[in-house]
Scaffold this active site. Structure first.
Site, PDB file in Angstrom:
ATOM      1  N   ASP A 151       0.828  -1.209   0.000  1.00  0.00           N
ATOM      2  CA  ASP A 151       0.000   0.000   0.000  1.00  0.00           C
ATOM      3  C   ASP A 151       0.869   1.268   0.000  1.00  0.00           C
ATOM      4  OD1 ASP A 151      -2.411   1.352   0.103  1.00  0.00           O
ATOM      5  OD2 ASP A 151      -3.181   0.227   1.814  1.00  0.00           O
ATOM      6  N   ASP A 206     -10.433   3.175  -3.194  1.00  0.00           N
ATOM      7  CA  ASP A 206     -11.104   1.958  -2.722  1.00  0.00           C
ATOM      8  C   ASP A 206     -12.522   1.795  -3.263  1.00  0.00           C
ATOM      9  OD1 ASP A 206      -8.795   1.653  -1.378  1.00  0.00           O
ATOM     10  OD2 ASP A 206      -9.670   1.684   0.634  1.00  0.00           O
TER      11      ASP A 206
HETATM   12  C1  GLA Z   1      -5.976   1.233   1.584  1.00  0.00           C
HETATM   13  C2  GLA Z   1      -6.134   0.231   0.437  1.00  0.00           C
HETATM   14  C3  GLA Z   1      -7.202  -0.787   0.815  1.00  0.00           C
HETATM   15  C4  GLA Z   1      -6.844  -1.490   2.109  1.00  0.00           C
HETATM   16  C5  GLA Z   1      -6.610  -0.467   3.211  1.00  0.00           C
HETATM   17  C6  GLA Z   1      -6.020  -1.098   4.474  1.00  0.00           C
HETATM   18  O1  GLA Z   1      -7.104   2.023   1.719  1.00  0.00           O
HETATM   19  O2  GLA Z   1      -6.449   0.885  -0.749  1.00  0.00           O
HETATM   20  O3  GLA Z   1      -7.391  -1.726  -0.238  1.00  0.00           O
HETATM   21  O4  GLA Z   1      -5.677  -2.249   1.892  1.00  0.00           O
HETATM   22  O5  GLA Z   1      -5.708   0.563   2.811  1.00  0.00           O
HETATM   23  O6  GLA Z   1      -5.802  -0.189   5.488  1.00  0.00           O
END
Ligand code: GLA
Length: 403
Positions: A151, A206
């Protein structure tokens, strides 16, 4: 002369091996599996992993191709080991330790993935890998980790390409074959630079559990399925065997209607997207299982040609998608994004469908294709006649066009 060529060849091979970052020959088709985040957030545990692994086998998902079980954020202690500097799996959530958990997953014929972040902390504020790349990569290799999602939170001031390249190289040096999944949300256009660095890269923020629009929370928002599709659709020239655009884990089985789930899954198949389920496998309905394990839909996603399908037209919320397949077949998908019933009328002979990457021509004017509906499992005539079909709101029809 011969000797000189041999020496030159050996030197070139050495250079390629030294500079090749990611493990080649992995993810030759889009990765398939399950990820904990969409349903469980940081509420993950050894018990959840075991139940999920068991269910991947019992539901038929593993045999349909879903082999990667990936734990997202929340598996670690808040601090690294004070002496070794290693990451530590949370002993309350994972009392047997991560190696034992990995062994369990492997014993079921599955592969196991973990999550970390190229910043100083993960998005949920657990220790990030920045500055610890080699050490963390060695730890994952010692546990037999097969997939790393990486990430990009708490990365202010860092360069994405540099950070991801560093981790990729560290994984390579640790010598355990591993899929490297980049998750910087498309901010630095990884499709333009990450082909040699990782096997898939997120192309958006997301996903949220809605068909369209935006879901707003206090400080952040998530995007509905069709919003994500908008961001991923035009990136089809950048995907292929070993490097995929990733429009995020799926929301199939998380509360949308069956019609919406089918459309969501169909477009993921058309886009050659990684098929990473994000629902609670221990509680899924038969309908959800049927959607996730539809073998004709999966065959379109996993087609060995590895072409990402493209949105051929998008008029008044009626979309037409095409994907060239191996052996001369194609897949087609008509999608009704709107909230009212619409009728598709598509006269194959009047359309000029060309896959621009290699100028491949559908040529339905001359070539007659048989149409096979992958959801209803029935033939729908041929391309000799125009295709006329009613679609309810958010409904789609996906067909294999057989030569
Ligand atoms: C980000 C990523 C998600 C998930 C969260 C975890 O938002 O884009 O897919 O992995 O972090 O904290």
């Amino acid at each position: 002369m011969m000797k000189r060529n041999l020496v030159l060849g050996a030197l070139m091979l050495l250079a390629i091996t030294a500079f090749a970052q990611k493990f080649e020959n992995l993810a030759q088709t889009p990765p398939m599996g399950w990820n904990s985040w969409n349903t469980f957030g940081t509420r993950i545990s050894e018990e959840l992993v075991k139940k999920t692994a068991d269910q991947m086998v019992a539901s038929g998902m593993r045999d349909a191709g879903y082999v990667y079980l990936v734990l997202d954020d929340g598996w670690m202690m808040r601090k690294r080991d004070s002496i070794t500097g290693d990451l530590v799996a949370d002993p309350v959530k994972f009392p047997s330790g991560m190696k034992a958990v990995a062994d369990y997953v492997h014993s079921k014929g599955l592969k196991f993935g973990l999550y970390n972040c190229g910043g100083t902390m993960t998005c949920a504020k657990y220790p990030g890998s920045h500055g610890y790349e080699a050490q963390d990569a060695r730890l994952y290799a010692s546990w037999g980790i097969d997939y790393l999602k990486y990430d990009w939170c708490y990365s202010e001031g860092f360069d994405a390409k540099e950070s991801y390249t560093k981790m990729s190289q560290a994984l390579k040096d640790a010598r355990h074959p591993i899929i490297f999944s980049l998750c910087e949300w498309g901010t630095t256009k990884p499709w333009t630079w990450a082909k040699g660095v990782g096997h898939l890269w997120r192309t958006s923020g997301d996903i949220g559990n809605v068909f369209d629009g935006i879901k707003q929370y206090d400080t952040w928002h998530s995007l509905g399925v069709m919003r994500i599709v908008d961001l991923n659709a035009d990136l089809y020239p950048y995907a292929g065997p070993g490097f995929w655009n990733d429009p995020d884990m799926m929301e199939v089985g998380n509360g949308q209607t069956e019609t919406e789930d089918r459309t969501h899954f169909s477009i993921w198949c058309m886009m050659a997207a990684p098929l990473i389920a994000g629902n609670d496998l221990t509680k899924m309905s038969d309908t959800t299982i049927r959607i996730l394990t539809n073998k004709d839909a999966i065959a379109i996603n996993q087609d060995k040609l590895g072409r990402q399908g493209f949105r051929y037209s998008n008029k008044d919320s009626l979309q037409v998608w095409f994907k060239p397949l191996a052996g001369g077949d194609w897949a087609v998908c008509f999608v009704n994004r709107s909230n009212r019933t619409r009728t598709v009328r598509f006269d194959w002979k009047k359309e000029n469908v060309i896959y621009s990457v290699n100028q491949q021509d559908l040529n339905a004017g001359k070539q007659r294709y048989k149409l096979f509906d992958v959801w209803e499992k029935k033939d729908r005539g041929t391309t000799a006649q125009p295709f006329v079909h009613k679609l309810a709101p958010h409904e789609s029809v996906m067909m294999r066009m057989k030569k």
